[in-house]
Design a protein around this motif. Structure first.
Motif, PDB file in Angstrom:
ATOM      1  N   ASP A   1       0.964  -1.294  -0.164  1.00 32.91           N
ATOM      2  CA  ASP A   1      -0.102   0.052  -0.018  1.00 32.91           C
ATOM      3  C   ASP A   1       0.928   1.247   0.013  1.00 32.91           C
ATOM      4  OD1 ASP A   1      -2.269  -1.451   0.149  1.00 32.91           O
ATOM      5  OD2 ASP A   1      -2.268  -1.749   2.199  1.00 32.91           O
ATOM      6  N   GLN A   2       2.089   1.187  -0.548  1.00 35.19           N
ATOM      7  CA  GLN A   2       2.879   2.363  -0.406  1.00 35.19           C
ATOM      8  C   GLN A   2       3.756   2.482  -1.694  1.00 35.19           C
ATOM      9  OE1 GLN A   2       5.668   2.701   2.751  1.00 35.19           O
ATOM     10  NE2 GLN A   2       4.326   1.597   4.431  1.00 35.19           N
ATOM     11  N   PRO A   3       3.872   3.803  -2.224  1.00 31.34           N
ATOM     12  CA  PRO A   3       4.986   3.802  -3.224  1.00 31.34           C
ATOM     13  C   PRO A   3       6.186   3.551  -3.222  1.00 31.34           C
ATOM     14  CG  PRO A   3       4.109   6.200  -2.260  1.00 31.34           C
ATOM     15  CD  PRO A   3       3.240   4.963  -1.684  1.00 31.34           C
ATOM     16  N   TYR A   4       6.990   3.422  -3.951  1.00 28.76           N
ATOM     17  CA  TYR A   4       8.435   3.127  -3.928  1.00 28.76           C
ATOM     18  C   TYR A   4       9.149   4.261  -3.530  1.00 28.76           C
ATOM     19  CZ  TYR A   4      13.223   1.763  -4.833  1.00 28.76           C
ATOM     20  OH  TYR A   4      14.523   1.533  -4.687  1.00 28.76           O
ATOM     21  N   GLU A   5      10.058   4.516  -2.411  1.00 29.71           N
ATOM     22  CA  GLU A   5      10.755   5.430  -2.232  1.00 29.71           C
ATOM     23  C   GLU A   5      12.310   5.169  -1.884  1.00 29.71           C
ATOM     24  OE1 GLU A   5       9.856   8.754  -1.985  1.00 29.71           O
ATOM     25  OE2 GLU A   5       7.645   8.238  -2.155  1.00 29.71           O
ATOM     26  N   ARG A   6      12.885   5.511  -2.904  1.00 35.36           N
ATOM     27  CA  ARG A   6      14.574   5.153  -3.000  1.00 35.36           C
ATOM     28  C   ARG A   6      15.199   5.818  -1.774  1.00 35.36           C
ATOM     29  NH1 ARG A   6      17.806   2.832  -6.016  1.00 35.36           N
ATOM     30  NH2 ARG A   6      16.152   2.496  -7.905  1.00 35.36           N
ATOM     31  N   ASP A   7      15.979   5.072  -0.896  1.00 36.09           N
ATOM     32  CA  ASP A   7      16.808   5.595   0.037  1.00 36.09           C
ATOM     33  C   ASP A   7      18.187   6.543  -0.589  1.00 36.09           C
ATOM     34  OD1 ASP A   7      18.476   6.313   2.189  1.00 36.09           O
ATOM     35  OD2 ASP A   7      18.410   4.369   3.056  1.00 36.09           O
ATOM     36  N   THR A   8      18.052   7.651  -0.406  1.00 35.20           N
ATOM     37  CA  THR A   8      19.286   8.352  -1.120  1.00 35.20           C
ATOM     38  C   THR A   8      20.174   8.980  -0.103  1.00 35.20           C
ATOM     39  OG1 THR A   8      17.748  10.395  -1.185  1.00 35.20           O
ATOM     40  CG2 THR A   8      17.846   8.970  -3.355  1.00 35.20           C
ATOM     41  N   ARG A   9      20.176   8.329   0.811  1.00 30.82           N
ATOM     42  CA  ARG A   9      21.045   8.988   2.041  1.00 30.82           C
ATOM     43  C   ARG A   9      22.456   8.302   1.779  1.00 30.82           C
ATOM     44  NH1 ARG A   9      18.718   6.801   7.346  1.00 30.82           N
ATOM     45  NH2 ARG A   9      18.238   4.906   5.647  1.00 30.82           N
ATOM     46  N   TYR A  10      23.275   8.922   0.922  1.00 34.07           N
ATOM     47  CA  TYR A  10      24.578   8.508   0.682  1.00 34.07           C
ATOM     48  C   TYR A  10      25.762   8.844   1.371  1.00 34.07           C
ATOM     49  CZ  TYR A  10      21.725   7.085  -3.565  1.00 34.07           C
ATOM     50  OH  TYR A  10      20.684   6.762  -4.330  1.00 34.07           O
ATOM     51  N   ILE A  11      26.757   8.357   1.252  1.00 37.90           N
ATOM     52  CA  ILE A  11      27.991   8.851   1.818  1.00 37.90           C
ATOM     53  C   ILE A  11      28.597   9.720   0.828  1.00 37.90           C
ATOM     54  CG2 ILE A  11      30.337   8.272   2.440  1.00 37.90           C
ATOM     55  CD1 ILE A  11      29.528   5.661   3.123  1.00 37.90           C
ATOM     56  N   ALA A  45      34.236  -2.905   3.533  1.00 35.87           N
ATOM     57  CA  ALA A  45      34.591  -1.700   3.232  1.00 35.87           C
ATOM     58  C   ALA A  45      33.857  -0.733   3.703  1.00 35.87           C
ATOM     59  CB  ALA A  45      35.006  -1.515   1.667  1.00 35.87           C
ATOM     60  N   TYR A  46      32.305  -0.776   3.876  1.00 32.50           N
ATOM     61  CA  TYR A  46      31.486   0.102   4.403  1.00 32.50           C
ATOM     62  C   TYR A  46      32.004   0.309   6.033  1.00 32.50           C
ATOM     63  CZ  TYR A  46      28.685   1.179   0.285  1.00 32.50           C
ATOM     64  OH  TYR A  46      27.915   1.613  -0.953  1.00 32.50           O
ATOM     65  N   PHE A  47      32.121  -1.070   6.433  1.00 34.51           N
ATOM     66  CA  PHE A  47      32.133  -1.081   7.891  1.00 34.51           C
ATOM     67  C   PHE A  47      33.558  -0.409   8.434  1.00 34.51           C
ATOM     68  CE2 PHE A  47      29.201  -5.114   8.278  1.00 34.51           C
ATOM     69  CZ  PHE A  47      28.025  -4.018   8.197  1.00 34.51           C
ATOM     70  N   ARG A  48      34.613  -0.576   7.613  1.00 34.03           N
ATOM     71  CA  ARG A  48      35.883  -0.086   7.789  1.00 34.03           C
ATOM     72  C   ARG A  48      35.520   1.457   8.066  1.00 34.03           C
ATOM     73  NH1 ARG A  48      40.891  -2.190   7.047  1.00 34.03           N
ATOM     74  NH2 ARG A  48      40.147  -4.055   7.107  1.00 34.03           N
ATOM     75  N   ARG A  49      34.829   2.038   7.421  1.00 32.22           N
ATOM     76  CA  ARG A  49      34.538   3.438   7.136  1.00 32.22           C
ATOM     77  C   ARG A  49      33.366   3.745   8.376  1.00 32.22           C
ATOM     78  NH1 ARG A  49      34.058   8.121   3.509  1.00 32.22           N
ATOM     79  NH2 ARG A  49      33.690   9.854   4.855  1.00 32.22           N
ATOM     80  N   TYR A  95      27.477   0.151   9.833  1.00 30.98           N
ATOM     81  CA  TYR A  95      27.035   1.108   8.859  1.00 30.98           C
ATOM     82  C   TYR A  95      25.318   0.285   8.330  1.00 30.98           C
ATOM     83  CZ  TYR A  95      25.970   3.536   4.200  1.00 30.98           C
ATOM     84  OH  TYR A  95      25.473   4.366   3.466  1.00 30.98           O
ATOM     85  N   GLU A  96      24.269   1.281   8.577  1.00 26.73           N
ATOM     86  CA  GLU A  96      22.948   0.523   8.604  1.00 26.73           C
ATOM     87  C   GLU A  96      22.217   0.967   7.334  1.00 26.73           C
ATOM     88  OE1 GLU A  96      21.124   2.027  12.109  1.00 26.73           O
ATOM     89  OE2 GLU A  96      22.320   0.714  13.453  1.00 26.73           O
ATOM     90  N   LYS A  97      22.794   1.933   6.489  1.00 28.34           N
ATOM     91  CA  LYS A  97      22.086   2.069   5.227  1.00 28.34           C
ATOM     92  C   LYS A  97      22.188   1.105   4.267  1.00 28.34           C
ATOM     93  CE  LYS A  97      23.582   6.441   5.936  1.00 28.34           C
ATOM     94  NZ  LYS A  97      23.771   7.729   5.640  1.00 28.34           N
ATOM     95  N   GLY A  98      22.079   1.450   2.797  1.00 31.88           N
ATOM     96  CA  GLY A  98      22.315   0.196   1.891  1.00 31.88           C
ATOM     97  C   GLY A  98      23.722   0.152   1.293  1.00 31.88           C
ATOM     98  N   ILE A  99      24.187  -0.980   1.469  1.00 32.99           N
ATOM     99  CA  ILE A  99      25.618  -1.498   0.607  1.00 32.99           C
ATOM    100  C   ILE A  99      25.619  -1.340  -0.519  1.00 32.99           C
ATOM    101  CG2 ILE A  99      27.390  -3.333   0.945  1.00 32.99           C
ATOM    102  CD1 ILE A  99      26.736  -2.168   3.693  1.00 32.99           C
ATOM    103  N   THR A 100      25.761  -0.165  -1.239  1.00 33.63           N
ATOM    104  CA  THR A 100      25.155  -0.186  -2.585  1.00 33.63           C
ATOM    105  C   THR A 100      26.525   0.087  -3.563  1.00 33.63           C
ATOM    106  OG1 THR A 100      25.198   2.210  -2.507  1.00 33.63           O
ATOM    107  CG2 THR A 100      23.243   1.133  -2.020  1.00 33.63           C
ATOM    108  N   VAL A 101      26.255  -0.487  -4.774  1.00 36.56           N
ATOM    109  CA  VAL A 101      27.295   0.073  -5.761  1.00 36.56           C
ATOM    110  C   VAL A 101      26.766   1.047  -6.724  1.00 36.56           C
ATOM    111  CG1 VAL A 101      28.688  -2.341  -5.747  1.00 36.56           C
ATOM    112  CG2 VAL A 101      26.349  -2.020  -7.233  1.00 36.56           C
TER     113      VAL A 101
END
Length: 331
Positions: free
Chosen positions: A16-26, A107-111, A115-121
């Motif tokens: 019941d929700q529209p898709y919202e992309r998580d854009t909280r990047y490093i 590599a995310y956890f090293r920084r 890290y709780e946000k998306g592990i993205t490429v």
């Protein structure tokens, strides 16, 4: 990142929700002046990508077009991942040979520990520290084009020329909203209303792009720019994935003559088709998105040999690389 148990698949559709992309990047940047603590330095950074991901595919294409291969090494993750992270399963022993890690999350956890946000490429990793510098995919390619100029190959195209930046930015904004992210808003819509709205917005923008490209070869100016790279990676996935898997099915790309010819023109340009892996693309979407394809079965079709057919776009003029030259053929 979704809180799943080991072995579960990440959930993309919320009822019941529209898709919202998580854009909280490093958002740390690598710049010539090193203002964020990471100066441009050949050999220091590793670009981590997957050929499956359209956002990462942009950075692969731009790196090749600009000839940054010797300055920025590249690690390639396999086409699928679990809820924890992208993995280096294509490498011997499942470990990246430069970073020495099996999962990008290391590599995310090293920084940022935990890290709780998306592990993205894509992600750019500082090799000496082993820590991610940035995963801000729109900025990564812009910085390749503007901050890494001292390491561009001879004959590199001007993908983000100063006199066209305002127009490129304007085009990129609407293409991202309605097309690049629009296909995801269709595929991951949690209600009929959200899907209908995203579908209408997507095809309205594709119609707009059709009229724009009917009389000009490229999106902005008479050469390839950042705008073309950003649109191409979505178009390349349209028939293999988005038409069926994401229900973007008013018509196939191959049934939209102007956009289909435009996409083939780019695909046949060095730096585009040779950086496109349809097998990885299909395996990623159909095997990872189990909430919309529970079986994980990857369809055999469509036949993609038609990408090599003549496009006829040369008649519109334009010069793909401007005063520059194409990158050398891949070895």
């Amino acid at each position: 990142m979704t809180e799943n148990r080991p072995g579960d698949h990440e959930k993309y559709v919320k009822a019941d929700q529209p898709y919202e992309r998580d854009t909280r990047y490093i958002e740390t940047r690598i710049t010539r002046d090193g203002a964020d603590g990471y100066p441009v330095e050949a050999g220091r950074y590793r670009l981590v990508v997957s050929y499956a991901c359209p956002w990462a595919n942009r950075s692969i294409i731009v790196r090749r077009l600009l000839g940054l291969e010797d300055a920025i090494s590249m690690g390639v993750c396999g086409p699928t991942h679990d809820w924890r992270s992208w993995t280096f399963d294509l490498d011997p022993g499942g470990v990246d040979p430069v970073l020495g890690i099996p999962r990008l999350q290391d590599a995310y956890f090293r920084r940022i520990p935990g890290y709780e946000k998306g592990i993205t490429v894509p992600a750019v990793v500082d090799v000496p520290s082993g820590a991610v510098v940035t995963n801000d995919f729109p900025q990564i390619t812009l910085d390749f084009e503007t901050e890494w100029v001292d390491f561009h190959r001879d004959g590199a195209p001007r993908l983000y020329p100063e006199d066209l930046r305002r127009e490129i930015d304007e085009v990129n904004a609407v293409v991202y909203r309605d097309v690049n992210n629009g296909v995801y808003r269709c595929g991951f819509a949690g209600s009929q209303e959200a899907y209908d709205d995203a579908y209408d917005q997507l095809f309205s923008r594709l119609d707009w792009l059709t009229e724009r490209l009917r009389t000009q070869r490229y999106l902005v100016g008479d050469t390839i720019t950042e705008a073309d790279v950003r649109l191409f990676t979505t178009l390349a996935r349209f028939d293999p994935v988005y038409h069926g898997h994401f229900k973007c099915n008013r018509e196939k790309l191959s049934e939209m003559p102007v956009l289909w010819a435009y996409a083939r023109d780019l695909y046949q340009t060095p730096g585009f088709g040779d950086c496109t892996n349809f097998d990885h693309i299909k395996r990623h979407y159909y095997q990872v998105h189990r909430d919309i394809n529970p079986s994980g079965i990857v369809p055999k079709g469509p036949d993609l040999s038609n990408w090599a057919e003549p496009h006829g776009r040369e008649a519109l003029g334009g010069r793909p690389f401007g005063d520059g030259t194409p990158p050398a053929p891949l070895g």
